[in-house]
Scaffold this motif. Structure first.
Motif, short mmCIF file in Angstrom:
data_model
loop_
_atom_site.label_atom_id
_atom_site.label_comp_id
_atom_site.label_asym_id
_atom_site.label_seq_id
_atom_site.Cartn_x
_atom_site.Cartn_y
_atom_site.Cartn_z
N ARG A 22 -1.98 -2.77 -2.91
CA ARG A 22 -1.67 -1.37 -2.58
C ARG A 22 -0.75 -0.77 -3.63
NH1 ARG A 22 -1.05 -3.28 2.37
NH2 ARG A 22 1.21 -3.22 2.28
N LEU A 30 -8.84 4.72 -3.01
CA LEU A 30 -9.28 3.42 -2.52
C LEU A 30 -10.76 3.18 -2.82
CD1 LEU A 30 -8.18 1.50 0.48
CD2 LEU A 30 -10.60 2.05 0.40
N GLU A 42 -14.14 -0.53 2.81
CA GLU A 42 -13.63 -1.17 4.03
C GLU A 42 -13.09 -2.57 3.73
OE1 GLU A 42 -12.38 -1.70 7.86
OE2 GLU A 42 -12.90 0.13 6.79
N ARG A 45 -9.75 -2.05 2.13
CA ARG A 45 -8.80 -1.62 3.17
C ARG A 45 -8.33 -2.83 3.99
NH1 ARG A 45 -11.82 1.97 5.01
NH2 ARG A 45 -11.00 3.67 3.79
N THR A 49 -4.44 -4.27 4.09
CA THR A 49 -3.68 -4.24 5.35
C THR A 49 -3.45 -5.63 5.92
OG1 THR A 49 -5.70 -3.92 6.65
CG2 THR A 49 -4.50 -1.93 5.95
#
Length: 89
Positions: A22, A30, A42, A45, A49
């Motif tokens: 990040r 992204l 996705e 992501r 996370t």
């Protein structure tokens, strides 16, 4: 084949890796970074996370290339070596 659950240490390693990615992505979109790395937005992501704490080696290599972060730095962060995030920009 049954996949073994990840250990707390592996989960934390994934969180560190996600935080580094990040930070390295900074202001870049992204989807743009994911496309450059050959993965879905996705997936990126989830990695960022910590929901995908143990991505494949090839995925990490491609993300490192897309973000201009050496694999050695990614591995050091994953292992828990203390590197300042500012060193990755």
């Amino acid at each position: 084949m049954v996949r073994q659950p990840l250990t707390p240490e592996q989960i934390e390693a994934g969180r560190r890796l996600g935080a580094l990615l990040r930070h390295a992505r900074a202001g870049r979109d992204l989807a743009e970074v994911a496309h450059a790395a050959g993965i879905s937005p996705e997936t990126l992501r989830k990695i960022e996370t910590g929901r995908l704490p143990s991505p494949g080696f090839g995925t990490i290599v491609c993300l490192g290339e897309a973000l201009n972060v050496p694999v050695q730095v990614l591995a050091a962060i994953w292992r828990g070596n203390d590197l300042p995030l500012e060193a990755v920009s």
